[in-house]
Design a protein around this motif. Structure first.
Motif, PDB file in Angstrom:
ATOM      1  N   MET A 186       0.812  -1.215   0.000  1.00 37.78           N
ATOM      2  CA  MET A 186       0.000   0.000   0.000  1.00 37.78           C
ATOM      3  C   MET A 186       0.844   1.263   0.000  1.00 37.78           C
ATOM      4  O   MET A 186       0.321   2.367  -0.091  1.00 37.78           O
ATOM      5  N   GLY A 187       2.135   1.087   0.161  1.00 37.34           N
ATOM      6  CA  GLY A 187       3.040   2.224   0.035  1.00 37.34           C
ATOM      7  C   GLY A 187       2.864   3.272   1.107  1.00 37.34           C
ATOM      8  O   GLY A 187       3.051   4.467   0.836  1.00 37.34           O
ATOM      9  N   THR A 188       2.519   2.877   2.326  1.00 36.50           N
ATOM     10  CA  THR A 188       2.337   3.847   3.392  1.00 36.50           C
ATOM     11  C   THR A 188       2.750   3.239   4.720  1.00 36.50           C
ATOM     12  O   THR A 188       3.044   2.053   4.820  1.00 36.50           O
ATOM     13  N   VAL A 189       2.773   4.077   5.771  1.00 40.45           N
ATOM     14  CA  VAL A 189       3.195   3.654   7.100  1.00 40.45           C
ATOM     15  C   VAL A 189       1.965   3.456   7.984  1.00 40.45           C
ATOM     16  O   VAL A 189       1.041   4.282   7.967  1.00 40.45           O
ATOM     17  N   PHE A 190       1.956   2.371   8.750  1.00 38.10           N
ATOM     18  CA  PHE A 190       0.884   2.099   9.708  1.00 38.10           C
ATOM     19  C   PHE A 190       1.426   2.225  11.121  1.00 38.10           C
ATOM     20  O   PHE A 190       2.562   1.836  11.388  1.00 38.10           O
ATOM     21  N   SER A 191       0.595   2.748  12.009  1.00 41.60           N
ATOM     22  CA  SER A 191       0.967   2.793  13.422  1.00 41.60           C
ATOM     23  C   SER A 191      -0.223   2.314  14.267  1.00 41.60           C
ATOM     24  O   SER A 191      -1.377   2.469  13.871  1.00 41.60           O
ATOM     25  N   PHE A 192       0.093   1.738  15.429  1.00 37.47           N
ATOM     26  CA  PHE A 192      -0.915   1.131  16.298  1.00 37.47           C
ATOM     27  C   PHE A 192      -0.801   1.711  17.699  1.00 37.47           C
ATOM     28  O   PHE A 192       0.298   1.866  18.218  1.00 37.47           O
ATOM     29  N   ASP A 193      -1.944   2.004  18.297  1.00 35.54           N
ATOM     30  CA  ASP A 193      -2.013   2.353  19.717  1.00 35.54           C
ATOM     31  C   ASP A 193      -3.096   1.451  20.306  1.00 35.54           C
ATOM     32  O   ASP A 193      -4.281   1.615  20.007  1.00 35.54           O
ATOM     33  N   VAL A 194      -2.682   0.470  21.096  1.00 35.55           N
ATOM     34  CA  VAL A 194      -3.601  -0.552  21.595  1.00 35.55           C
ATOM     35  C   VAL A 194      -3.588  -0.537  23.118  1.00 35.55           C
ATOM     36  O   VAL A 194      -2.530  -0.630  23.736  1.00 35.55           O
ATOM     37  N   GLN A 234      -1.449  -9.499   8.335  1.00 34.02           N
ATOM     38  CA  GLN A 234      -2.579  -9.249   7.447  1.00 34.02           C
ATOM     39  C   GLN A 234      -2.290  -8.098   6.497  1.00 34.02           C
ATOM     40  O   GLN A 234      -2.606  -8.164   5.303  1.00 34.02           O
ATOM     41  N   LEU A 235      -1.702  -7.036   7.016  1.00 34.52           N
ATOM     42  CA  LEU A 235      -1.408  -5.872   6.179  1.00 34.52           C
ATOM     43  C   LEU A 235      -0.389  -6.213   5.091  1.00 34.52           C
ATOM     44  O   LEU A 235      -0.514  -5.774   3.939  1.00 34.52           O
ATOM     45  N   HIS A 236       0.622  -6.987   5.445  1.00 32.67           N
ATOM     46  CA  HIS A 236       1.601  -7.408   4.436  1.00 32.67           C
ATOM     47  C   HIS A 236       0.939  -8.272   3.370  1.00 32.67           C
ATOM     48  O   HIS A 236       1.253  -8.150   2.172  1.00 32.67           O
ATOM     49  N   ARG A 237       0.020  -9.124   3.800  1.00 32.52           N
ATOM     50  CA  ARG A 237      -0.677  -9.985   2.842  1.00 32.52           C
ATOM     51  C   ARG A 237      -1.574  -9.164   1.923  1.00 32.52           C
ATOM     52  O   ARG A 237      -1.652  -9.421   0.709  1.00 32.52           O
ATOM     53  N   VAL A 238      -2.270  -8.173   2.473  1.00 31.20           N
ATOM     54  CA  VAL A 238      -3.114  -7.296   1.661  1.00 31.20           C
ATOM     55  C   VAL A 238      -2.279  -6.587   0.599  1.00 31.20           C
ATOM     56  O   VAL A 238      -2.678  -6.480  -0.568  1.00 31.20           O
ATOM     57  N   ASP A 239      -1.103  -6.111   0.998  1.00 31.95           N
ATOM     58  CA  ASP A 239      -0.232  -5.448   0.033  1.00 31.95           C
ATOM     59  C   ASP A 239       0.183  -6.413  -1.079  1.00 31.95           C
ATOM     60  O   ASP A 239       0.207  -6.048  -2.256  1.00 31.95           O
ATOM     61  N   LYS A 240       0.473  -7.642  -0.702  1.00 29.43           N
ATOM     62  CA  LYS A 240       0.888  -8.633  -1.700  1.00 29.43           C
ATOM     63  C   LYS A 240      -0.238  -8.963  -2.675  1.00 29.43           C
ATOM     64  O   LYS A 240       0.003  -9.156  -3.873  1.00 29.43           O
TER      65      LYS A 240
END
Length: 245
Positions: free
Chosen positions: A1-9, A27-33
């Motif tokens: 997706m060419g962008t940065v993700f951040s998490f606050d959990v 999951q995010l890596h798989r979505v990009d693939k």
């Protein structure tokens, strides 16, 4: 997706949440693939070339294409799943995938979840007792300043997405012409429960322009918005003030 993700959990059983976070990243890596239009071997690229059918792709492909079709219908074609005549559902993939991993973390027991995908945010629960999530909206005409602060007070889920030219230049396409959208807007920020739709609506409204975009956004249930024009005029939906704080 060419962008940065951040998490606050926040909250939940630490080991369960840690495992869910690892699964979310995977999951995010798989979505990009699967969905990257820059990968020649991605399923969406192969589908666009006619090398695969939808039925031969992973189930998520049919799901996303169905969401794209719904977005095109609701926006009367201002949201499009094609680019230069080629299948390109990426306009909905980022919001959908961000929302999906946020819900995965909440399902694992986290009591407060904030997932930021390239500046578009899905919020669930709360970061603490009597402490709502708050999201700053950048002012596109005054770098380093905020145009507004959105609060999730009183709701269990909220998302915020912005489309505009400040960060990536003229990248939003007018589906009628196939060329970059030329409007009076520099940014559209949309607020609503689900990032899947909020992200798509911000893109569609930007392509429409301030007058038509604001009228259309006002017609959508549970949606509020802030539109900023190149002339530094700020236009808002009627209920936006209730979400600021």
């Amino acid at each position: 997706m060419g962008t940065v993700f951040s998490f606050d959990v926040r909250g939940g059983e630490p080991e369960a949440v840690r495992t869910a976070l690892e699964e979310a990243v995977a999951q995010l890596h798989r979505v990009d693939k699967v969905f990257s239009t820059y990968r020649e071997d991605s399923q969406i690229s192969r589908l666009a070339r006619g090398e695969l059918t939808v039925e031969e792709c992973d189930p998520e492909v049919a799901e996303v294409l169905g969401l794209c079709a719904e977005a095109e219908r609701v926006s009367d074609g201002w949201f499009s799943s094609t680019y230069e005549g080629r299948l390109d559902p990426t306009g909905i993939v980022k919001g959908w995938s961000t929302e999906r991993v946020a819900r995965h973390l909440a399902a694992a027991g986290a009591t407060g979840v904030s997932v930021n995908g390239g500046g578009d945010v899905q919020l669930l629960g709360a970061p603490g007792t009597h402490r709502p999530w708050r999201v700053g909206v950048s002012d596109p005409l005054r770098p380093g300043s905020l145009a507004a602060v959105v609060s999730a007070a009183g709701v269990d889920e909220l998302s915020v997405a912005t489309s505009g030219t400040a960060e990536r230049g003229a990248h939003i396409v007018d589906p009628r012409t196939g060329r970059s959208a030329v409007t009076d807007l520099v940014a559209v920020t949309v607020v609503g429960p689900r990032l899947t739709w909020v992200d798509a609506w911000a893109t569609a409204a930007f392509a429409m322009g301030s007058r038509e975009g604001l009228t259309w956004l006002e017609s959508l249930p549970d949606i509020e918005a802030l539109l900023i024009t190149a002339g530094d005029e700020v236009r808002c939906t009627g209920g936006l003030a209730q979400r600021l704080g």
